[in-house]
Design a protein around this motif. Sequence first.
Motif, PDB file in Angstrom:
ATOM      1  N   VAL A  48       1.045  -0.814  -0.081  1.00 46.43           N
ATOM      2  CA  VAL A  48       0.344   0.136   0.113  1.00 46.43           C
ATOM      3  C   VAL A  48       0.784   1.154   0.029  1.00 46.43           C
ATOM      4  O   VAL A  48       1.344   1.632   0.563  1.00 46.43           O
ATOM      5  CB  VAL A  48      -0.985   0.466   1.070  1.00 46.43           C
ATOM      6  CG1 VAL A  48      -1.528  -0.876   0.886  1.00 46.43           C
ATOM      7  CG2 VAL A  48       0.244   0.033   2.248  1.00 46.43           C
ATOM      8  N   CYS A  49       0.193   2.521  -0.727  1.00 40.77           N
ATOM      9  CA  CYS A  49       0.568   3.476  -0.651  1.00 40.77           C
ATOM     10  C   CYS A  49       0.218   4.400   0.058  1.00 40.77           C
ATOM     11  O   CYS A  49      -1.055   5.649  -1.117  1.00 40.77           O
ATOM     12  CB  CYS A  49       1.245   3.798  -1.628  1.00 40.77           C
ATOM     13  SG  CYS A  49       2.127   5.569  -2.280  1.00 40.77           S
ATOM     14  N   THR A  50      -0.059   4.934   1.199  1.00 43.37           N
ATOM     15  CA  THR A  50      -1.473   6.017   1.649  1.00 43.37           C
ATOM     16  C   THR A  50      -1.309   7.022   3.012  1.00 43.37           C
ATOM     17  O   THR A  50      -0.544   6.953   3.122  1.00 43.37           O
ATOM     18  CB  THR A  50      -1.940   4.309   2.525  1.00 43.37           C
ATOM     19  OG1 THR A  50      -3.237   5.295   2.833  1.00 43.37           O
ATOM     20  CG2 THR A  50      -1.779   3.940   3.638  1.00 43.37           C
ATOM     21  N   GLY A  51      -2.416   7.732   3.042  1.00 42.10           N
ATOM     22  CA  GLY A  51      -1.705   8.625   3.634  1.00 42.10           C
ATOM     23  C   GLY A  51      -2.057   7.943   5.003  1.00 42.10           C
ATOM     24  O   GLY A  51      -2.228   8.828   6.041  1.00 42.10           O
ATOM     25  N   ARG A  52      -2.730   6.812   5.111  1.00 44.55           N
ATOM     26  CA  ARG A  52      -3.178   6.536   7.231  1.00 44.55           C
ATOM     27  C   ARG A  52      -1.945   5.618   7.138  1.00 44.55           C
ATOM     28  O   ARG A  52      -0.327   5.678   7.213  1.00 44.55           O
ATOM     29  CB  ARG A  52      -3.633   5.092   5.956  1.00 44.55           C
ATOM     30  CG  ARG A  52      -5.052   5.089   6.172  1.00 44.55           C
ATOM     31  CD  ARG A  52      -5.911   3.332   6.293  1.00 44.55           C
ATOM     32  NE  ARG A  52      -7.520   3.652   6.134  1.00 44.55           N
ATOM     33  CZ  ARG A  52      -8.245   3.108   6.388  1.00 44.55           C
ATOM     34  NH1 ARG A  52      -8.147   1.922   7.358  1.00 44.55           N
ATOM     35  NH2 ARG A  52      -9.632   2.560   5.959  1.00 44.55           N
ATOM     36  N   PRO A  53      -1.407   6.078   8.637  1.00 43.09           N
ATOM     37  CA  PRO A  53      -0.575   5.700   9.660  1.00 43.09           C
ATOM     38  C   PRO A  53       0.108   4.162   9.582  1.00 43.09           C
ATOM     39  O   PRO A  53      -1.380   3.270   9.335  1.00 43.09           O
ATOM     40  CB  PRO A  53      -0.646   5.894  11.118  1.00 43.09           C
ATOM     41  CG  PRO A  53      -1.985   6.211  10.963  1.00 43.09           C
ATOM     42  CD  PRO A  53      -2.518   6.451   9.465  1.00 43.09           C
ATOM     43  N   LEU A  54       0.182   3.825   9.939  1.00 43.12           N
ATOM     44  CA  LEU A  54       0.590   2.155  10.018  1.00 43.12           C
ATOM     45  C   LEU A  54      -0.470   1.409  10.677  1.00 43.12           C
ATOM     46  O   LEU A  54      -1.329   0.798   9.931  1.00 43.12           O
ATOM     47  CB  LEU A  54       1.650   1.820  10.192  1.00 43.12           C
ATOM     48  CG  LEU A  54       2.211   0.547  10.192  1.00 43.12           C
ATOM     49  CD1 LEU A  54       1.960  -0.484   8.931  1.00 43.12           C
ATOM     50  CD2 LEU A  54       3.359  -0.152  11.724  1.00 43.12           C
ATOM     51  N   LEU A  55      -0.992   1.724  11.314  1.00 42.76           N
ATOM     52  CA  LEU A  55      -1.805   1.220  12.444  1.00 42.76           C
ATOM     53  C   LEU A  55      -3.017   1.120  11.874  1.00 42.76           C
ATOM     54  O   LEU A  55      -3.919   0.001  11.887  1.00 42.76           O
ATOM     55  CB  LEU A  55      -2.112   1.845  13.958  1.00 42.76           C
ATOM     56  CG  LEU A  55      -3.105   0.369  14.564  1.00 42.76           C
ATOM     57  CD1 LEU A  55      -2.408   0.068  15.150  1.00 42.76           C
ATOM     58  CD2 LEU A  55      -3.121   1.282  16.089  1.00 42.76           C
TER      59      LEU A  55
END
Length: 253
Positions: A48-55
């Motif tokens: 994934v390549c996302t703005g979300r943090p890892l958790l």
Amino acid sequence: MRARGTAFASDFDGTLCQSNWITREEYFDPAVLDAIKRYQEAGGLFGVCTGRPLLGVTQSVKGILDLDFYIVTTGAQVLDRNCKPIFERVINIDVAQQIYERYVADDMFFLAATDDGLINVGRTLVQGMPIVASLGEIEDRVLGVSLECHENEQLARRTCEDLNRVFGDLVDGFQNLGSVDVVAKGCSKGSGVRVVREAFGVATVAGAGDSYNDLPLLRAADVSYTFHESPQEVRDAATCVVANLAEALADFV
């Protein structure tokens, strides 16, 4: 194209996962999950390549997907399949505070991305998410922040332009439709792709995304995909416009 020696970096929300992150409702298309599994079985790396943090990613994909890499918090962290960091860069807390003070006057919501996930600062946007009264109460590292602009795309664009003008020597801001993702200078989804390329020694990287903050991802990838409903600027930046991620994976392989 053979899958071995390649990597596929996918945006999360709106691309891999259809979700409402405020209500926490999420849906993974079984056809997409099957396409990912077949791609990995053929020797390709999928992450994934996302703005979300890892958790925010690991909690969602647990028991559903085994990812080969994670580019999270808009490139501020890149990790391997075991969540071991390959690259990390944090935002200076004093800079984060200055950003907070400049934009909370516009009645925006301010979220801080830490090692323990997202934290509401000042007031609650996402129910069930931790809330602190000020950035000074956050004990973990701040990997990035998000300015939530009430899903107002024009406000998000103006805010992003202003932020890069005022703080551009210290951070980079990326519009994500009705919000702005902020990370340390030099980080982006594109820089995350470059880290993956070097760390895993893959010859060819594909990327898929649906929003403005995915532009660095699409431009850094050798082959890039977006969707028919994506903004025109995003469609113009992509190699191919497809109906869904399963179609993108089939084309890439």
